[in-house]
Design an enzyme around this catalytic site. Structure first.
Site, short mmCIF file in Angstrom:
data_model
loop_
_atom_site.label_atom_id
_atom_site.label_comp_id
_atom_site.label_asym_id
_atom_site.label_seq_id
_atom_site.Cartn_x
_atom_site.Cartn_y
_atom_site.Cartn_z
N LEU A 63 140.40 -17.32 29.93
CA LEU A 63 141.29 -17.69 28.82
C LEU A 63 140.76 -17.13 27.51
O LEU A 63 139.57 -16.82 27.37
CB LEU A 63 141.42 -19.22 28.72
CG LEU A 63 140.20 -20.10 28.47
CD1 LEU A 63 139.69 -20.02 27.05
CD2 LEU A 63 140.52 -21.53 28.82
N CYS B 61 131.64 -14.96 23.14
CA CYS B 61 131.55 -14.37 24.49
C CYS B 61 131.07 -12.92 24.52
O CYS B 61 130.03 -12.64 25.13
CB CYS B 61 132.91 -14.48 25.18
SG CYS B 61 133.32 -16.19 25.57
N ASN C 92 134.57 -8.37 30.44
CA ASN C 92 134.19 -8.42 29.02
C ASN C 92 133.53 -7.13 28.56
O ASN C 92 133.74 -6.68 27.43
CB ASN C 92 133.30 -9.63 28.74
CG ASN C 92 134.12 -10.90 28.57
OD1 ASN C 92 135.34 -10.86 28.64
ND2 ASN C 92 133.47 -12.02 28.35
N TYR D 289 142.44 -1.45 19.09
CA TYR D 289 142.47 -1.50 17.63
C TYR D 289 141.09 -1.29 17.01
O TYR D 289 140.14 -1.98 17.38
CB TYR D 289 143.06 -2.84 17.15
CG TYR D 289 144.54 -2.93 17.44
CD1 TYR D 289 145.46 -2.42 16.55
CD2 TYR D 289 144.99 -3.50 18.62
CE1 TYR D 289 146.82 -2.47 16.83
CE2 TYR D 289 146.34 -3.55 18.92
CZ TYR D 289 147.26 -3.04 18.01
OH TYR D 289 148.59 -3.08 18.31
N ALA D 290 141.03 -0.37 16.09
CA ALA D 290 139.80 -0.22 15.31
C ALA D 290 139.74 -1.36 14.31
O ALA D 290 140.77 -1.87 13.86
CB ALA D 290 139.81 1.13 14.60
N GLY E 206 133.26 -10.05 17.80
CA GLY E 206 132.34 -11.15 17.51
C GLY E 206 132.67 -12.26 18.49
O GLY E 206 133.14 -12.00 19.60
N LYS F 35 133.53 -11.26 35.87
CA LYS F 35 133.68 -11.77 34.50
C LYS F 35 132.94 -10.87 33.50
O LYS F 35 133.47 -10.49 32.45
CB LYS F 35 133.14 -13.21 34.44
CG LYS F 35 133.09 -13.81 33.05
CD LYS F 35 134.47 -13.99 32.45
CE LYS F 35 134.39 -14.36 30.99
NZ LYS F 35 135.69 -14.42 30.34
N LYS G 87 127.25 -12.12 23.62
CA LYS G 87 126.25 -12.67 24.55
C LYS G 87 126.44 -12.11 25.97
O LYS G 87 125.47 -11.91 26.68
CB LYS G 87 126.28 -14.20 24.54
CG LYS G 87 127.33 -14.83 25.42
CD LYS G 87 127.11 -16.32 25.60
CE LYS G 87 128.31 -16.98 26.26
NZ LYS G 87 128.56 -16.56 27.64
P1 NAD Z 1 131.50 -24.92 24.07
O1 NAD Z 1 130.21 -24.85 23.36
O2 NAD Z 1 132.77 -24.96 23.28
O3 NAD Z 1 131.52 -26.21 25.02
C1 NAD Z 1 130.49 -26.54 25.90
C2 NAD Z 1 130.34 -28.06 25.96
O4 NAD Z 1 129.38 -28.39 26.96
C3 NAD Z 1 129.83 -28.69 24.66
O5 NAD Z 1 130.74 -29.68 24.24
C4 NAD Z 1 128.48 -29.29 25.04
O6 NAD Z 1 128.20 -30.49 24.36
C5 NAD Z 1 128.67 -29.53 26.52
N1 NAD Z 1 127.42 -29.64 27.30
C6 NAD Z 1 126.27 -28.94 27.17
N2 NAD Z 1 125.40 -29.31 28.12
C7 NAD Z 1 126.00 -30.27 28.88
C8 NAD Z 1 125.61 -31.04 30.00
N3 NAD Z 1 124.43 -30.87 30.59
N4 NAD Z 1 126.48 -31.94 30.50
C9 NAD Z 1 127.70 -32.12 29.93
N5 NAD Z 1 128.12 -31.42 28.86
C10 NAD Z 1 127.29 -30.49 28.34
O7 NAD Z 1 131.49 -23.69 25.08
P2 NAD Z 1 132.77 -22.88 25.63
O8 NAD Z 1 133.22 -21.90 24.60
O9 NAD Z 1 133.74 -23.84 26.21
O10 NAD Z 1 132.08 -22.02 26.79
C11 NAD Z 1 131.64 -22.61 28.00
C12 NAD Z 1 131.39 -21.50 29.01
O11 NAD Z 1 132.60 -20.81 29.26
C13 NAD Z 1 130.39 -20.45 28.54
O12 NAD Z 1 129.67 -20.01 29.65
C14 NAD Z 1 131.28 -19.34 28.04
O13 NAD Z 1 130.68 -18.08 28.10
C15 NAD Z 1 132.44 -19.41 29.01
N6 NAD Z 1 133.72 -18.88 28.51
C16 NAD Z 1 134.09 -19.15 27.23
C17 NAD Z 1 135.33 -18.67 26.78
C18 NAD Z 1 135.77 -18.94 25.38
O14 NAD Z 1 136.71 -18.29 24.93
N7 NAD Z 1 135.17 -19.85 24.66
C19 NAD Z 1 136.15 -17.93 27.63
C20 NAD Z 1 135.73 -17.70 28.94
C21 NAD Z 1 134.49 -18.18 29.37
#
Ligand code: NAD
Length: 466
Positions: free
Chosen positions: A156, A266, A214, A257-258, A263, A210, A269
């Site tokens: 997503l 995702c 990216n 897009y340039a 940032g 995944k 990292k």
């Molecule tokens: P986020 O920081 O918004 O949310 C993560 C949540 O996990 C936080 O609320 C945190 O308090 C909680 N947490 C941490 N440790 C925990 C534990 N042990 N038990 C219960 N809760 C815990 O992160 P996100 O953006 O939702 O990303 C989560 C994962 O999904 C990452 O690996 C990210 O790379 C991946 N991802 C993110 C996106 C995006 O657009 N944000 C898209 C695809 C994949």
């Protein structure tokens, strides 16, 4: 199906509410007590279009619950999704401590078979590591309980997360047992009624998919940004080039897009983590090194463009600059690794005053930026332009396309515009009296292109041109 979603952030909360929308009973668990308290009160802790309505609807229907208790969450669910952060460590590799903490907590509380689903973005081999963590914790309890670990990476996009989750392009399932596959297909069946979007594969390939996605997207961005720099030097226009190459079906128009570079939480990292994985097995991936360094350079080049403009006026010290857009992209309040932060920091270091506006990200931006008298947060793009010596468009929120430039001009000290996302036409901005800077074109190529477009749109002029 009874589902536990561990981690109630951008991915966990959206996915959980979409699962509940499709009829599953879902418990969202987070270790952040304040977040769970807010969710229980109906407050969504971040901005995501149409998420609140969906959360409210499913809470009312009794299908969506919130807890901080693993005992409660694990006992009430057959399938436990892990959607916790996987940030970069110092060396760029992925920090899996949150994933393992969640896995151990599941193992500490499970009393019968559980399916554990890695939804966090994790390096190849993590499912095996998670299996070991769970097996060790079960052994410590003296329990022999069956479990499976599967990989189900998330694709997503913040800003359209609900839509992406409800209508996924594909659902990647890395599974190794029929029971795990059956459960996953049952969960996703409602999302794939229209046509089958489930792609099944081995776990390691799912984990790699995944990162590969990216890395490919980031590569396209860096490629276009590097080309943009070349266009500026040789008098070509990156926008024309974009349209020219995008029309080739093998290339397509998306992600061409340039701008100021990528940032967010995702891409930066994940590229680092993929490089770390490659390093661990002695595979050189120079392409990823190039993607990263071009991205860093792109922000720097934009900052230099801004600073260079004011050199003849003694620099930006004591100048006031407006920033439109703070979040790392439109339609989100996510400030993680947002380009705006580097730009603001550089301007502050040079002694500039900055007037900041973003439709939703200001509360989050306050947490990322130092408290500094040089910073003023503004209620709209007009207030942000008050007595400014230039406007910098950083995030292309749609509303910035429709600003009343007459009003804006009446507020400015100097009509200078740095368009980090190529949202405006140079000719139109020049006509408004702006000194206009875009990305990837030299003013000469831009005016020639726009004159030709005008001639094509007006046959009379066209015939005169012949
Ligand atoms: P986020 O920081 O918004 O949310 C993560 C949540 O996990 C936080 O609320 C945190 O308090 C909680 N947490 C941490 N440790 C925990 C534990 N042990 N038990 C219960 N809760 C815990 O992160 P996100 O953006 O939702 O990303 C989560 C994962 O999904 C990452 O690996 C990210 O790379 C991946 N991802 C993110 C996106 C995006 O657009 N944000 C898209 C695809 C994949």
């Amino acid at each position: 199906m009874r589902i536990l979603m561990i981690g109630s952030g951008y991915v966990g909360l959206v996915t959980a509410s979409c699962f509940s929308e499709m009829g599953h009973t879902v418990t969202c668990l987070d270790i952040d007590h304040e977040k769970i308290e807010k969710l229980k009160q109906g407050i969504i802790p971040f901005f995501e279009p149409s998420l609140k309505e969906m959360v409210d609807r499913n809470v009312q229907a009794g299908r969506l619950h919130f807890t901080t208790s693993y005992a409660q969450g694990v006992c009430n669910s057959t399938v436990c999704f892990i959607a916790v952060p996987t940030p970069s460590q110092e060396d760029g590799s992925c920090d899996l401590s949150y994933v393992h903490a969640a896995a151990k907590a599941i193992a500490d509380h499970m009393d019968s078979y559980r399916l554990i689903v890695n939804k966090s973005t994790v390096p190849v081999g993590t499912a095996d590591e998670v299996s070991k963590t769970v097996a060790t914790a079960l052994a410590e309890r003296g329990c022999a309980i069956a479990f499976d670990v599967v990989s189900n990476p998330e694709f997503l996009k913040e800003g359209s997360a609900v839509q992406d989750c409800m209508k996924p392009d594909r659902v990647i399932l890395g599974t190794e047992t029929p029971q795990a596959l059956d459960l996953m297909c049952e969960i996703y069946s409602a999302f794939t009624l229209n046509h089958d979007r489930i792609l099944t594969m081995d776990i390691r390939s799912a984990e790699m998919t995944k990162y590969a996605a990216n890395a490919m997207l980031a590569t396209r961005i860096s490629f276009m940004n590097e080309l943009a720099t070349l266009c500026e030097k040789v008098g070509a226009n990156i926008n024309s080039v974009r349209v020219g190459i995008g029309s080739d079906a093998r290339i397509g128009y998306q992600f061409l897009y340039a701008g100021i570079g990528y940032g967010g939480s995702c891409f930066p990292k994940d590229i680092q983590a993929l490089r770390a994985t490659a390093n661990q097995v002695d595979v050189a991936m120079p392409i990823l090194h190039a993607v990263e360094s071009i991205n860093k350079k792109q922000r720097q080049l934009f900052i230099e463009k801004i600073l260079f403009h004011y050199i003849s006026q003694g620099g930006v010290q004591n100048k006031t600059l407006t920033i439109w857009g703070l979040s790392f992209k439109p339609d989100t309040d996510d400030m993680r690794d947002a380009p705006s932060l580097s730009i603001i920091e550089a301007l502050l270091a040079e002694g500039a005053r900055v007037r900041l506006y973003d439709p939703v990200a200001i509360p989050k931006a306050r947490k990322y930026l130092p408290s500094n008298p040089q910073i003023t947060y503004c209620i709209d793009e007009y207030e942000a332009a008050e007595k400014a010596d230039g406007i910098i468009l950083v995030t292309e929120w749609k509303q910035f396309r429709f600003v009343n430039f007459e009003t804006i001009c009446s507020k400015l000290n100097q009509r200078v515009f740095f368009d980090g996302r190529n949202q405006y036409k140079a000719k139109e901005m020049h006509a408004k009296g702006f000194h206009y800077y875009g990305i990837g074109y030299s003013p000469k190529s831009q005016s020639l292109h726009e004159s030709l477009s005008a001639i094509q749109a007006n046959p009379m002029e066209k015939s005169l041109a012949h």
